[in-house]
Design a protein around this motif. Sequence first.
Motif, PDB file in Angstrom:
ATOM      1  N   LEU A 199      42.288  28.442  52.881  1.00 60.08           N
ATOM      2  CA  LEU A 199      41.638  27.152  52.699  1.00 60.08           C
ATOM      3  C   LEU A 199      42.525  26.151  51.964  1.00 60.08           C
ATOM      4  CD1 LEU A 199      38.067  28.491  51.926  1.00 60.08           C
ATOM      5  CD2 LEU A 199      39.086  27.904  54.133  1.00 60.08           C
ATOM      6  N   TRP A 200      42.184  24.882  52.075  1.00 58.17           N
ATOM      7  CA  TRP A 200      43.073  23.792  51.703  1.00 58.17           C
ATOM      8  C   TRP A 200      43.179  23.476  50.218  1.00 58.17           C
ATOM      9  CZ3 TRP A 200      45.839  24.222  55.527  1.00 58.17           C
ATOM     10  CH2 TRP A 200      46.803  23.279  55.885  1.00 58.17           C
ATOM     11  N   PRO A 201      42.340  23.985  49.338  1.00 59.81           N
ATOM     12  CA  PRO A 201      42.624  23.797  47.917  1.00 59.81           C
ATOM     13  C   PRO A 201      44.027  24.266  47.545  1.00 59.81           C
ATOM     14  CG  PRO A 201      40.394  24.558  48.186  1.00 59.81           C
ATOM     15  CD  PRO A 201      41.011  24.611  49.552  1.00 59.81           C
ATOM     16  N   LEU A 202      44.515  25.285  48.224  1.00 59.48           N
ATOM     17  CA  LEU A 202      45.868  25.782  47.974  1.00 59.48           C
ATOM     18  C   LEU A 202      46.898  24.668  48.160  1.00 59.48           C
ATOM     19  CD1 LEU A 202      47.298  29.131  49.298  1.00 59.48           C
ATOM     20  CD2 LEU A 202      48.588  27.027  49.582  1.00 59.48           C
ATOM     21  N   ILE A 203      46.714  23.864  49.190  1.00 60.20           N
ATOM     22  CA  ILE A 203      47.618  22.753  49.462  1.00 60.20           C
ATOM     23  C   ILE A 203      47.342  21.587  48.521  1.00 60.20           C
ATOM     24  CG2 ILE A 203      48.309  21.042  51.186  1.00 60.20           C
ATOM     25  CD1 ILE A 203      49.321  23.879  51.786  1.00 60.20           C
ATOM     26  N   MET A 204      46.092  21.228  48.359  1.00 60.41           N
ATOM     27  CA  MET A 204      45.745  20.046  47.578  1.00 60.41           C
ATOM     28  C   MET A 204      46.139  20.176  46.113  1.00 60.41           C
ATOM     29  SD  MET A 204      44.686  18.118  49.903  1.00 60.41           S
ATOM     30  CE  MET A 204      44.157  16.740  48.895  1.00 60.41           C
ATOM     31  N   GLU A 205      46.233  21.404  45.614  1.00 57.06           N
ATOM     32  CA  GLU A 205      46.590  21.615  44.224  1.00 57.06           C
ATOM     33  C   GLU A 205      48.078  21.896  44.018  1.00 57.06           C
ATOM     34  OE1 GLU A 205      44.598  21.227  41.462  1.00 57.06           O
ATOM     35  OE2 GLU A 205      43.327  20.268  42.978  1.00 57.06           O
ATOM     36  N   GLY A 206      48.891  21.661  45.069  1.00 58.04           N
ATOM     37  CA  GLY A 206      50.337  21.725  44.872  1.00 58.04           C
ATOM     38  C   GLY A 206      51.114  22.624  45.801  1.00 58.04           C
ATOM     39  N   GLY A 207      50.443  23.416  46.641  1.00 61.94           N
ATOM     40  CA  GLY A 207      51.154  24.236  47.606  1.00 61.94           C
ATOM     41  C   GLY A 207      51.692  23.401  48.759  1.00 61.94           C
ATOM     42  N   PHE A 208      52.549  24.000  49.571  1.00 56.83           N
ATOM     43  CA  PHE A 208      53.109  23.281  50.716  1.00 56.83           C
ATOM     44  C   PHE A 208      53.397  24.260  51.848  1.00 56.83           C
ATOM     45  CE2 PHE A 208      56.550  24.346  47.785  1.00 56.83           C
ATOM     46  CZ  PHE A 208      57.504  24.941  48.607  1.00 56.83           C
ATOM     47  N   GLN A 209      53.744  23.735  52.994  1.00 54.16           N
ATOM     48  CA  GLN A 209      54.030  24.558  54.170  1.00 54.16           C
ATOM     49  C   GLN A 209      55.472  24.364  54.626  1.00 54.16           C
ATOM     50  OE1 GLN A 209      51.001  23.587  57.155  1.00 54.16           O
ATOM     51  NE2 GLN A 209      49.814  25.364  56.511  1.00 54.16           N
ATOM     52  N   VAL A 210      56.067  25.466  55.098  1.00 54.92           N
ATOM     53  CA  VAL A 210      57.410  25.414  55.681  1.00 54.92           C
ATOM     54  C   VAL A 210      57.402  26.158  57.011  1.00 54.92           C
ATOM     55  CG1 VAL A 210      58.529  25.309  53.417  1.00 54.92           C
ATOM     56  CG2 VAL A 210      58.193  27.539  54.540  1.00 54.92           C
ATOM     57  N   ASN A 211      58.409  25.856  57.837  1.00 53.89           N
ATOM     58  CA  ASN A 211      58.588  26.616  59.078  1.00 53.89           C
ATOM     59  C   ASN A 211      59.593  27.744  58.839  1.00 53.89           C
ATOM     60  OD1 ASN A 211      61.107  25.353  59.087  1.00 53.89           O
ATOM     61  ND2 ASN A 211      60.464  23.780  60.559  1.00 53.89           N
ATOM     62  N   VAL A 212      60.003  28.415  59.892  1.00 52.99           N
ATOM     63  CA  VAL A 212      60.893  29.568  59.755  1.00 52.99           C
ATOM     64  C   VAL A 212      62.249  29.175  59.179  1.00 52.99           C
ATOM     65  CG1 VAL A 212      61.860  29.427  62.098  1.00 52.99           C
ATOM     66  CG2 VAL A 212      61.661  31.670  60.973  1.00 52.99           C
ATOM     67  N   HIS A 213      62.600  27.903  59.278  1.00 49.63           N
ATOM     68  CA  HIS A 213      63.857  27.425  58.709  1.00 49.63           C
ATOM     69  C   HIS A 213      63.721  27.093  57.222  1.00 49.63           C
ATOM     70  CE1 HIS A 213      65.267  27.350  62.786  1.00 49.63           C
ATOM     71  NE2 HIS A 213      64.377  26.439  63.136  1.00 49.63           N
ATOM     72  N   GLY A 214      62.508  27.280  56.677  1.00 49.73           N
ATOM     73  CA  GLY A 214      62.283  26.978  55.280  1.00 49.73           C
ATOM     74  C   GLY A 214      62.080  25.505  55.001  1.00 49.73           C
ATOM     75  N   GLN A 215      61.831  24.733  56.029  1.00 47.54           N
ATOM     76  CA  GLN A 215      61.718  23.284  55.892  1.00 47.54           C
ATOM     77  C   GLN A 215      60.276  22.823  56.027  1.00 47.54           C
ATOM     78  OE1 GLN A 215      64.178  22.237  59.191  1.00 47.54           O
ATOM     79  NE2 GLN A 215      66.106  22.399  58.029  1.00 47.54           N
ATOM     80  N   ARG A 216      59.876  21.864  55.172  1.00 44.71           N
ATOM     81  CA  ARG A 216      58.599  21.197  55.376  1.00 44.71           C
ATOM     82  C   ARG A 216      58.702  20.289  56.599  1.00 44.71           C
ATOM     83  NH1 ARG A 216      57.361  17.605  51.282  1.00 44.71           N
ATOM     84  NH2 ARG A 216      55.232  17.507  52.079  1.00 44.71           N
ATOM     85  N   PHE A 217      57.540  19.976  57.212  1.00 45.28           N
ATOM     86  CA  PHE A 217      57.578  19.232  58.466  1.00 45.28           C
ATOM     87  C   PHE A 217      56.494  18.165  58.577  1.00 45.28           C
ATOM     88  CE2 PHE A 217      55.598  23.403  58.724  1.00 45.28           C
ATOM     89  CZ  PHE A 217      54.303  23.104  59.137  1.00 45.28           C
ATOM     90  N   SER A 218      55.708  17.955  57.504  1.00 41.41           N
ATOM     91  CA  SER A 218      54.633  16.965  57.574  1.00 41.41           C
ATOM     92  C   SER A 218      54.029  16.778  56.187  1.00 41.41           C
ATOM     93  CB  SER A 218      53.530  17.425  58.544  1.00 41.41           C
ATOM     94  OG  SER A 218      52.897  18.598  58.039  1.00 41.41           O
ATOM     95  N   ASN A 219      53.107  15.849  56.094  1.00 43.51           N
ATOM     96  CA  ASN A 219      52.293  15.690  54.892  1.00 43.51           C
ATOM     97  C   ASN A 219      51.086  16.604  55.021  1.00 43.51           C
ATOM     98  OD1 ASN A 219      50.605  14.971  52.810  1.00 43.51           O
ATOM     99  ND2 ASN A 219      50.533  12.793  53.302  1.00 43.51           N
ATOM    100  N   GLU A 220      51.168  17.769  54.409  1.00 39.91           N
ATOM    101  CA  GLU A 220      50.107  18.766  54.536  1.00 39.91           C
ATOM    102  C   GLU A 220      48.802  18.297  53.922  1.00 39.91           C
ATOM    103  OE1 GLU A 220      53.960  20.801  53.049  1.00 39.91           O
ATOM    104  OE2 GLU A 220      52.820  18.949  52.683  1.00 39.91           O
ATOM    105  N   ALA A 221      48.899  17.390  52.942  1.00 40.08           N
ATOM    106  CA  ALA A 221      47.716  16.977  52.194  1.00 40.08           C
ATOM    107  C   ALA A 221      46.862  15.954  52.923  1.00 40.08           C
ATOM    108  CB  ALA A 221      48.133  16.408  50.832  1.00 40.08           C
ATOM    109  N   ARG A 222      47.302  15.478  54.097  1.00 37.09           N
ATOM    110  CA  ARG A 222      46.441  14.554  54.857  1.00 37.09           C
ATOM    111  C   ARG A 222      45.125  15.210  55.213  1.00 37.09           C
ATOM    112  NH1 ARG A 222      49.143  13.162  60.148  1.00 37.09           N
ATOM    113  NH2 ARG A 222      49.600  15.384  59.980  1.00 37.09           N
ATOM    114  N   GLY A 223      45.186  16.496  55.546  1.00 41.88           N
ATOM    115  CA  GLY A 223      43.974  17.216  55.922  1.00 41.88           C
ATOM    116  C   GLY A 223      44.304  18.419  56.777  1.00 41.88           C
TER     117      GLY A 223
END
Length: 476
Positions: free
Chosen positions: A276-300
Amino acid sequence: MSSPEVGSSAPILPPSAAQFSAHVPVLVIGAGGCGLSAALAASQAGAEVLVLERDASALGTTAMSTGLIPAANTRLQREKGIVDSPEVFAADIVQKAKGQTDAGIALALARESARTIEWLIDDHQVPLSLVDSFLYPGHSVMRMHGSPNRTGSELMGSLVAACERRGIDVLCEAQVTELFADAATGVVHGARLWRPDGSREDIGCDALILACCGFAGNDAMVREFIPEIEGATFFGHPGNKGDAIRWGLALGAAVRDIHSYQGHGGLAAGRGIPILWPLIMEGGFQVNVHGQRFSNEARGYSEQAVEVVAQPGHVAWDIYDARLHALMREFDDYRDAIEARAILTAGSVAALAALAGIDAAGLANTVAEVEALVKSGAPDFWGRRFGGKPPLTAPWHAVKVTGALFHTQGGLAVDGVGRVLREDGTALPNLYAGGGAARGISGPSSWGYMAGNGLLTATTFGRLAGDAAVRQLAQA
């Protein structure tokens, strides 16, 4: 002999073709959150009601959700000192949908939302409490209400128990295939259902409420109306075949926002458990297999589904720390993910990358970039700000996720009490809809979905439709 699939014959039959074995004032199709809310309201208003459910038990899409219902200016908010209003809530809904939703319906639902929460608690013993430990995307204040373990199945259990206490009949394994209606007036007279043994039964009614959700389980309709999410995992109720839309169109109803849906960018890959998204909203983020972020995860989480599906292998990893790991334990879904061994833990970023199979240099660079954003408070490339949250620290956690399609948000056009509308804005005589069967408040796509929009429309439109149907019958 098995029952026929919906769509194998004309969806609307003349009343003369029926052999009604029973008659009820109010008939509800679908025993999810919307259908049971409608049944409870109709029963309270004094009408006999029957609920028809195609499955062996009353679960529906609601049981697969977190069971969280947003509402404004509830007594639970006031007790916590949270200041909110229907006008603020409606403004949040409209802003999340980029102004592309019905502002009047949004305000009407917002004004009724507190009544829904307090009605569920006071009249039907549904154990709801305010979620006050974090803020969901799009909401300007804390207004999510949920059951103790924050699960939809727990909410459904309470609704089923409430129906049992009121003596409301819920007929399961009853698949409705056709409706009976007058071609000239559009008045619905009943429905035809099939049982697992192949037997057929026609049930008459004075008013019909469609609460059988949307079309996310209909591959052909998904391909036609929301092809962008076709490659995502379907994590919804398989009975969502678009029945309500098909019946409504045949009766001359209008359909709105057919391209709208709720996605989720955090379904634990291979486990089928939402992270669930509290993980993101409180400071977590997402990466792909290259270890790179690819968007604003906190939009929703809804719009993030497409972003995740676009990554290599259609997967991403949530990256977070022990503080967020502890926060997420509030949710039954996350505890399930722990039990399913979906959560990876390591003492360093390099060790976490090795465990997850992520490029170590890429992940190290991203962690450093996020740490700098936390310190500076500046927005990143996509506009997300990490400032105001504690920096992430070891030990590190990760969970592999994929993008998912949960349910659709477009459907039959309805007014403020759930009456189904024609293209010219007039109401069909005795047909109501709510939840996924009706047009939602999320606009025309995935980016307008705000946490809880689905259950807001399910429970509130259900309550309003059940009550309005009985009041209409009293005036007839």
